[in-house]
Enzyme design. Sequence first.
Site, PDB file in Angstrom:
ATOM      1  N   LYS A   1      38.093  33.064  50.972  1.00  0.00           N
ATOM      2  CA  LYS A   1      39.362  33.782  51.160  1.00  0.00           C
ATOM      3  C   LYS A   1      40.345  33.008  52.021  1.00  0.00           C
ATOM      4  CE  LYS A   1      37.836  38.467  50.361  1.00  0.00           C
ATOM      5  NZ  LYS A   1      37.240  39.642  50.946  1.00  0.00           N
TER       6      LYS A   1
ATOM      7  N   LYS B   1      32.307  37.009  39.606  1.00  0.00           N
ATOM      8  CA  LYS B   1      31.808  38.387  39.761  1.00  0.00           C
ATOM      9  C   LYS B   1      32.918  39.417  39.535  1.00  0.00           C
ATOM     10  CE  LYS B   1      32.342  39.413  44.515  1.00  0.00           C
ATOM     11  NZ  LYS B   1      32.097  39.383  45.877  1.00  0.00           N
TER      12      LYS B   1
ATOM     13  N   LYS C   1      37.412  44.063  42.616  1.00  0.00           N
ATOM     14  CA  LYS C   1      38.602  44.920  42.638  1.00  0.00           C
ATOM     15  C   LYS C   1      39.867  44.081  42.655  1.00  0.00           C
ATOM     16  CE  LYS C   1      35.919  47.605  45.860  1.00  0.00           C
ATOM     17  NZ  LYS C   1      35.503  47.512  47.254  1.00  0.00           N
TER      18      LYS C   1
HETATM   19  P1  TYM Z   1      32.560  45.757  49.005  1.00  0.00           P
HETATM   20  O1  TYM Z   1      33.457  46.889  49.384  1.00  0.00           O
HETATM   21  O2  TYM Z   1      33.160  44.513  48.485  1.00  0.00           O
HETATM   22  O3  TYM Z   1      31.503  46.240  47.933  1.00  0.00           O
HETATM   23  C1  TYM Z   1      30.726  47.400  48.124  1.00  0.00           C
HETATM   24  C2  TYM Z   1      29.335  47.162  47.545  1.00  0.00           C
HETATM   25  O4  TYM Z   1      29.423  46.829  46.163  1.00  0.00           O
HETATM   26  C3  TYM Z   1      28.699  45.630  45.908  1.00  0.00           C
HETATM   27  N1  TYM Z   1      29.388  44.866  44.844  1.00  0.00           N
HETATM   28  C4  TYM Z   1      28.780  44.415  43.737  1.00  0.00           C
HETATM   29  N2  TYM Z   1      27.517  44.509  43.291  1.00  0.00           N
HETATM   30  C5  TYM Z   1      27.232  43.941  42.092  1.00  0.00           C
HETATM   31  N3  TYM Z   1      28.143  43.293  41.343  1.00  0.00           N
HETATM   32  C6  TYM Z   1      29.433  43.166  41.734  1.00  0.00           C
HETATM   33  N4  TYM Z   1      30.325  42.531  40.970  1.00  0.00           N
HETATM   34  C7  TYM Z   1      29.794  43.748  42.997  1.00  0.00           C
HETATM   35  N5  TYM Z   1      30.960  43.805  43.688  1.00  0.00           N
HETATM   36  C8  TYM Z   1      30.686  44.497  44.821  1.00  0.00           C
HETATM   37  C9  TYM Z   1      28.705  44.866  47.216  1.00  0.00           C
HETATM   38  O5  TYM Z   1      27.617  43.960  47.291  1.00  0.00           O
HETATM   39  C10 TYM Z   1      28.600  45.982  48.234  1.00  0.00           C
HETATM   40  O6  TYM Z   1      27.248  46.334  48.458  1.00  0.00           O
HETATM   41  N6  TYM Z   1      31.329  43.665  53.372  1.00  0.00           N
HETATM   42  C11 TYM Z   1      31.069  44.797  52.492  1.00  0.00           C
HETATM   43  C12 TYM Z   1      31.314  46.147  53.122  1.00  0.00           C
HETATM   44  C13 TYM Z   1      30.545  46.461  54.381  1.00  0.00           C
HETATM   45  C14 TYM Z   1      29.161  46.716  54.477  1.00  0.00           C
HETATM   46  C15 TYM Z   1      28.930  47.048  55.852  1.00  0.00           C
HETATM   47  C16 TYM Z   1      28.104  46.685  53.565  1.00  0.00           C
HETATM   48  C17 TYM Z   1      31.088  46.628  55.623  1.00  0.00           C
HETATM   49  N7  TYM Z   1      30.117  46.988  56.497  1.00  0.00           N
HETATM   50  C18 TYM Z   1      27.655  47.359  56.312  1.00  0.00           C
HETATM   51  C19 TYM Z   1      26.823  46.994  54.046  1.00  0.00           C
HETATM   52  C20 TYM Z   1      26.606  47.325  55.399  1.00  0.00           C
HETATM   53  C21 TYM Z   1      31.979  44.693  51.297  1.00  0.00           C
HETATM   54  O7  TYM Z   1      33.021  44.116  51.351  1.00  0.00           O
HETATM   55  O8  TYM Z   1      31.573  45.419  50.234  1.00  0.00           O
END
Ligand code: TYM
Length: 338
Positions: free
Chosen positions: A111, A192, A195
């Site tokens: 990013k 991947k 959003k």
């Molecule tokens: P975020 O908001 O990008 O995504 C939320 C969850 O969805 C999963 N995910 C996917 N899994 C499979 N294929 C995909 N294409 C895909 N895109 C997203 C992500 O792996 C995630 O589990 N940093 C994290 C948010 C976060 C978090 C936490 C997660 C903040 N604090 C504490 C776990 C524990 C994030 O940006 O997820």
Amino acid sequence: MARLLSGIQPSGDLHLGNYLGAIRGWVAGQRGNDAYYCVVDLHALSGDYDPHQLARRTFDTALNLLAAGLDPDECTLFVQSHVGEHSRLAWLLECVANLGELRRMTQFKDKAGESESARVGLFTYPVLQAADILLYDAELVPVGDDQRQHLELTRDLAQRFNHRYGPTFVVPEASVPEVAARVMDLQAPTRKMSKSVSSPLGTIGMLDSPAEIDRKVRKAVTDTGGEVRYDPDAKPGVSNLLELLAAATGASPASLAGSFTSYGQLKAQTSEALVELLRPVRERYVELAADPAQVTAVLVAGAERASQVAGATFERASMAAGLLAPGSEPPRAQETAG
Ligand code: TYM
């Protein structure tokens, strides 16, 4: 019974990758465990976002999670910024994290690149994530494959803190699904599904209508050669569809491959299976959206429950790090070793 925690950014529009990679595991994990799930609105501040939209999106993300099957009687659902200890613990952890390990985070590198104007919050993002997890003594963190590196960092920070200040945190483990841990973009299957990508045809929304799902699956990019085979390196498009079908039906992608003689057949069945998978989510969303007060009540109760756990952990961590407890007498000075 295990303690679980996970989080999701408030994009509002959750997609199939979020659902299969994470949210479905959250729903399964809430039964028989002590599960905490949060909408991480503070993390959203680290990227470009519209302040006029954020509160709405945060609320709508919670609504989406309830529609996807989170049950407030079985789990604690809350908004990260409603529990002040997340930011407070992040600071304590920033004081044990080092520059080198944060610079190695691939999501930051992707990013920010070399930009000097990248936000400091983007850099320290994974430390706030570690605080989210460690505050709840989580043993398991259900996430998609892209979060593995952040989980490794969380483990390192917990271990370092425990080593430096005495046993304080539980060292968590990632729980990543066997299939569909990394759902790929339908138009660019080596990237991947996400959003932020500007390819509406490549991303299936969790609330897409049956017609939209069908159109996107049928237009999905496939690979050269007509053979249906599970081989993510050589056939990323077809393998992605097989993974989606496998995730929706419970079969394995490799075993499914043999039942198709054309891409068209594979697409038709995948589309049908995804429509059925997401139908109940869409229906519940419509019901819940008609009663927003119910969602507000869930978030108020969730923040209260979460605060109790987070407050106790934060106090433990701040005492371990040597901070003066509010209202307490200053302890007698101790000899400093060495
Ligand atoms: P975020 O908001 O990008 O995504 C939320 C969850 O969805 C999963 N995910 C996917 N899994 C499979 N294929 C995909 N294409 C895909 N895109 C997203 C992500 O792996 C995630 O589990 N940093 C994290 C948010 C976060 C978090 C936490 C997660 C903040 N604090 C504490 C776990 C524990 C994030 O940006 O997820």
